[in-house]
Design a protein around this motif. Sequence first.
Motif, PDB file in Angstrom:
ATOM      1  N   UNK A  11       0.913  -0.965   0.495  1.00  0.00           N
ATOM      2  CA  UNK A  11       0.071  -0.050   0.123  1.00  0.00           C
ATOM      3  C   UNK A  11       0.792   1.040  -0.268  1.00  0.00           C
ATOM      4  N   UNK A  12       1.702   1.122   0.486  1.00  0.00           N
ATOM      5  CA  UNK A  12       3.168   2.466   0.624  1.00  0.00           C
ATOM      6  C   UNK A  12       3.208   2.576  -0.013  1.00  0.00           C
ATOM      7  N   UNK A  13       3.634   1.273  -1.080  1.00  0.00           N
ATOM      8  CA  UNK A  13       4.460   1.935  -2.226  1.00  0.00           C
ATOM      9  C   UNK A  13       3.438   1.951  -3.671  1.00  0.00           C
ATOM     10  N   UNK A  14       2.128   1.822  -3.381  1.00  0.00           N
ATOM     11  CA  UNK A  14       0.858   2.183  -4.656  1.00  0.00           C
ATOM     12  C   UNK A  14       0.864   3.651  -4.163  1.00  0.00           C
ATOM     13  N   UNK A  15       0.476   3.838  -3.395  1.00  0.00           N
ATOM     14  CA  UNK A  15       0.505   5.339  -2.363  1.00  0.00           C
ATOM     15  C   UNK A  15       1.736   6.398  -2.857  1.00  0.00           C
ATOM     16  N   UNK A  16       3.068   5.785  -2.884  1.00  0.00           N
ATOM     17  CA  UNK A  16       4.122   7.171  -3.810  1.00  0.00           C
ATOM     18  C   UNK A  16       3.654   7.132  -4.975  1.00  0.00           C
ATOM     19  N   UNK A  17       3.385   6.809  -5.501  1.00  0.00           N
ATOM     20  CA  UNK A  17       2.657   7.852  -7.174  1.00  0.00           C
ATOM     21  C   UNK A  17       1.973   8.439  -6.841  1.00  0.00           C
ATOM     22  N   UNK A  18       0.802   9.131  -5.694  1.00  0.00           N
ATOM     23  CA  UNK A  18      -0.461   9.882  -5.675  1.00  0.00           C
ATOM     24  C   UNK A  18      -0.314  10.983  -4.852  1.00  0.00           C
TER      25      UNK A  18
ATOM     26  N   UNK B  88      -6.190  10.728  -3.518  1.00  0.00           N
ATOM     27  CA  UNK B  88      -6.592   9.345  -3.766  1.00  0.00           C
ATOM     28  C   UNK B  88      -8.292   9.325  -4.562  1.00  0.00           C
ATOM     29  N   UNK B  89      -8.759   9.116  -5.142  1.00  0.00           N
ATOM     30  CA  UNK B  89     -10.217   8.841  -5.515  1.00  0.00           C
ATOM     31  C   UNK B  89     -10.866   7.635  -5.946  1.00  0.00           C
TER      32      UNK B  89
ATOM     33  N   UNK C 206      -6.911   0.704   1.213  1.00  0.00           N
ATOM     34  CA  UNK C 206      -5.382   0.746   2.125  1.00  0.00           C
ATOM     35  C   UNK C 206      -5.413   2.249   1.737  1.00  0.00           C
ATOM     36  N   UNK C 207      -5.688   2.677   0.670  1.00  0.00           N
ATOM     37  CA  UNK C 207      -4.836   4.029   0.150  1.00  0.00           C
ATOM     38  C   UNK C 207      -5.551   5.181   1.253  1.00  0.00           C
TER      39      UNK C 207
END
Length: 398
Positions: free
Chosen positions: A133-140, A143-144, A160-161
């Motif tokens: 989740x943390x790695x996904x969040x690095x991209x933005x 969050x929508x 998670x995001x």
Amino acid sequence: MPAFKTLDDLSDIAGKRVLVRVDLNVPMKDGKVTDATRIERVAPTIQELSNKGAKVILLAHFGRPKGEVVADMSLKLVAPAVEEVLDQHVAFASDCIGAPATEAIAKMGNGDILLLENTRFHKGEEKNTPEFTARLAENGDLYVNDAFSAAHRAHASTEGLAHHLPAYAGRTMQAELEALEKGLGKPEHPVVAIVGGAKVSTKIDLLQNLVTRVDALVIGGGMANTFIAAQGIDVGKSLCEHDLADTAKAIMAEAEKSGCAIVLPLDGVVAREFKADADNEIVDIHAIPADAMMLDVGPKSVDAVNEWISKAATLVWNGPLGAFEISPFDRATVSAAKHAAEQTRAGNLVSVAGGGDTVSALNHAGVADDFTYVSTAGGAFLEWMEGKELPGVAVLHG
């Protein structure tokens, strides 16, 4: 329902990286998308964010790869259909985390759209692991969530995001939640629910929740036979879960206690074989021949259902009244659907329907566009009707 933030709460998002969870789990045949409804549903959110200058980064799953990279479950196959619906170039990144994602995002200009590879290629997606989740969040930066259909799953991209980034509901999610609030959250009474389908066993939680919340519950489809049989009536060779007689009786007892009318078939259309245009007859519910099966409810039953629809201020519908896929056993479903559509058009009824078979049945009757809201979410719609909290929705309330 507690308040949740929508796109109306977003200002000055030009240049911001917005991670948008969408549902692109569309049917495909020979490498082509055969039904783009889900893409069309999320297009308004994507276009609104793009028009405001955001860098729109799409997250989605496709199929059930179970944490492995599966070539025919790559979202690259869906990207051309997304481009076609949006009428705009959509870039693609071969992974949703790491260098492929980072590099593709770095190349984005304001208003650009990027589709990241299937989130379920990583085991951390369905397990909702903190690392993934943390790695996904690095991209933005924001969050929508516009994927109500996946909101019953507490996955990294659906739940998670929202713990990492400011979270908002997209336009489809917003429309769905507002419609559901009118349907069962704070509905106008009388509320009538129509529940059909083959088996009671798949809808026990749903029926138990509804009898305490609606004024009348119409039970159709194969599941009606289980309730009829529980009253000691012979249903011949009809689809029936005889082992659930006690469950059916308990649901009827709870309904009586709650002041909810249970509306069961009075007559039925029976046939000796399950095929299109099979020889059939209309019989009273107490006169089902031992060698026949009920495949639709009869005209007296339809009149009773339509009478309840006429009395209702709110209608919630999940599941057909008969075997609507084959003629002539679609008559009851089509008749009730058309009556509900008329009442909705006349401004007398708020009608909310959902579930795969239900959407197909309303399309078959030609009235899906006349209902107040038709949900394309299967499992999420059912869990909402069961009164369960959906993780992907709860997290938006902050």
